[in-house]
Write a protein that holds these residues in place. Structure first.
Motif, PDB file in Angstrom:
ATOM      1  N   HIS A  73       0.814  -0.928   0.047  1.00  0.00           N
ATOM      2  CA  HIS A  73      -0.017  -0.035  -0.208  1.00  0.00           C
ATOM      3  C   HIS A  73       1.074   1.079   0.147  1.00  0.00           C
ATOM      4  O   HIS A  73       1.428   1.600   1.048  1.00  0.00           O
ATOM      5  CB  HIS A  73      -0.766   0.047   1.335  1.00  0.00           C
ATOM      6  N   HIS A  75       1.307   5.606  -1.879  1.00  0.00           N
ATOM      7  CA  HIS A  75       0.855   6.289  -2.869  1.00  0.00           C
ATOM      8  C   HIS A  75       2.300   6.986  -3.451  1.00  0.00           C
ATOM      9  O   HIS A  75       2.425   8.401  -3.280  1.00  0.00           O
ATOM     10  CB  HIS A  75       0.115   7.587  -2.206  1.00  0.00           C
ATOM     11  N   HIS A 243      -9.763   1.611   0.857  1.00  0.00           N
ATOM     12  CA  HIS A 243      -9.267   1.931   2.112  1.00  0.00           C
ATOM     13  C   HIS A 243     -10.651   2.010   2.903  1.00  0.00           C
ATOM     14  O   HIS A 243     -11.630   2.651   2.663  1.00  0.00           O
ATOM     15  CB  HIS A 243      -9.061   3.662   2.070  1.00  0.00           C
ATOM     16  N   ASP A 317       2.117   2.782   3.336  1.00  0.00           N
ATOM     17  CA  ASP A 317       1.041   3.999   3.128  1.00  0.00           C
ATOM     18  C   ASP A 317       1.801   5.140   2.670  1.00  0.00           C
ATOM     19  O   ASP A 317       1.324   6.224   2.709  1.00  0.00           O
ATOM     20  CB  ASP A 317       0.178   4.142   4.148  1.00  0.00           C
TER      21      ASP A 317
HETATM   22 ZN    ZN Z   1      -3.672   4.961   1.444  1.00  0.00          ZN
END
Ligand code: ZN
Length: 429
Positions: A73, A75, A243, A317
């Motif tokens: 996970h 970004h 999410h 994350d």
């Molecule tokens: Zn996220």
């Protein structure tokens, strides 16, 4: 069999041992060897039984060798920095209040849209190299800071370039439903139609995405909106995930179970009923310690998940707002301390379980036929992964069978800029 490469005298942590006990699942071979051919693992076993015809040997002298870590996970691709916003959060402002005033995701969307391809790639590459220096070889990368067709595809293409240029193996996820773009604030339905009718088909047709994600929570997308996006994604052959329950439980766990989802991520606020549904459907829980630490939230309880039969993975994350970290072992360490994973479970959570959370069948274990993505640390106990609170670095990393650099000096090369302004744009954060 004529091997290209043989790793010798390794304490091989296969992560392919028999279940259900985590300790056994680590599947350790003391004094083991790993043979590599054509970018894949061609042989694994005790060193004394090794094939004798390898073109090249690497003796790691008793150190642990694991499957390259899998970050399920991130970004990873974005423009700009949110240093300022962290100061506001630490001074007590609420994350959702900052988002409502134009900060949060919207501020990264502005910076990402304004960034050139070169800037996006340079900073994503710097972060991916930092991840690799910790031992991570497969990185899930979400879009979600473009929020219009061409920008969402641009982010996924940037992630694919990380693959094409041999930086890391990526699994790419369309996250068009990350937020409503500012210019469509009054037209949710119109934006959702763009996600389901344009982004999903385009990302799937171009082979740019493996999966589709939705930010399903209070202040983000509703259960019905999420259902529409994920049903469209599934119809185009994408894996689905979301999410869920970061702030409120809107029933996302049950939705993912119903749709055969890969993973439900965050889960600070999910009911037993939701967790039970996930367990029954084989939807994995992805825990994100960087986010709960930054947001000062009560972490999810791994003991409860374990008791209800949910399999757990851990991710960074990596994002500029709530989890500016590239350090997956750090996140494993926090998951042990805060959420109650055992140290053995934490090792599985960033290898085999993370791979399953991505639906990536050929990474996360040291076994014949898997990609030869491997990591070696200067230690003889795999629990070191969850022991060091940050700063653990790989001794060696192999990506598709080739040794790749892991030194921090490689990260500096990714910057190579002359002005402070450039440095801010090209650097990690
Ligand atoms: Zn996220």
């Amino acid at each position: 069999m004529s091997l290209e490469r043989l790793i010798r005298h390794a304490r091989v942590v296969t992560c392919a041992g028999p279940g259900p006990l985590a300790r056994a699942r680590l599947g350790i071979i003391d004094d083991g060897a790993i043979g590599i051919l054509g970018g894949r693992i061609a042989w694994v076993g005790p060193d004394h039984d090794r094939p004798r015809d390898a073109a090249e040997e690497c003796d790691v002298r008793g150190r642990i060798v694991l499957p390259g870590l899998v970050d399920p996970h991130t970004h990873l691709v974005f423009g700009g920095s949110r240093v300022d916003e962290l100061a506001r959060k630490m001074a007590g402002e609420d994350y959702r209040a900052i988002a409502a005033s134009g900060g949060g995701i919207a501020s990264t969307v502005r910076a990402t849209r304004a960034a050139s391809e070169a800037q996006l790639f340079a900073s994503a590459r710097a972060r991916a190299l930092a991840m690799r220096s910790c031992g991570t070889t497969t990185v899930e990368v979400k879009s979600g800071y473009g929020l219009r067709l061409e920008d969402e595809l641009r982010l996924l293409e940037t992630a694919r370039r990380l693959d094409d240029t041999g930086i890391v193996n990526t699994r790419r996820t369309l996250l068009g439903a990350h937020a409503i773009p500012p210019e469509l604030r009054d037209d949710r339905a119109g934006y959702l139609a763009e996600v389901t009718g344009a982004m999903v088909p385009a990302a799937a047709a171009a082979g740019l995405a493996h999966a589709c994600d939705v930010y399903l929570d209070e202040g983000a997308f509703s259960l019905e909106e999420a259902r529409r996006v994920l049903v469209a994604a599934r119809a185009h052959g994408l894996g689905v995930k979301a999410h869920i329950g970061q702030f409120a439980d809107l029933g996302g766990a049950q939705l993912l179970a119903e749709l055969g989802g890969l993973s439900g991520d965050h889960l600070e606020a999910v009911s037993d009923e939701g967790l039970r549904a996930m367990a029954q459907a084989g939807v994995r829980a992805v825990l994100l310690p960087g986010a709960w630490t930054t947001l000062r939230q009560a972490p999810p309880d791994a003991r409860r998940m374990r008791a209800l039969g949910v399999s757990i993975a851990v991710g960074t994350d990596c994002n500029p707002g709530t989890s500016p970290t590239t350090d997956l072992p750090l996140c494993a360490a926090l998951a042990v301390r805060d959420a109650g994973l055992t140290m053995e479970e934490a090792v599985l959570a960033v290898t085999v379980e993370a791979a399953r959370a991505l639906g990536a069948p050929d990474v996360g274990q040291v076994a014949v036929g898997m990609r030869a993505d491997l990591v070696c640390y200067d230690h003889d106990d795999p629990r070191v992964l969850a022991y060091a609170v940050g700063g653990l670095r790989a001794r060696f990393v192999w990506l598709a069978g080739h040794r790749v650099p892991t030194a921090d000096s490689d990260i500096a090369h990714a910057v190579g800029s002359e002005t402070l302004e450039d440095l801010n744009r090209h650097g990690l954060w």
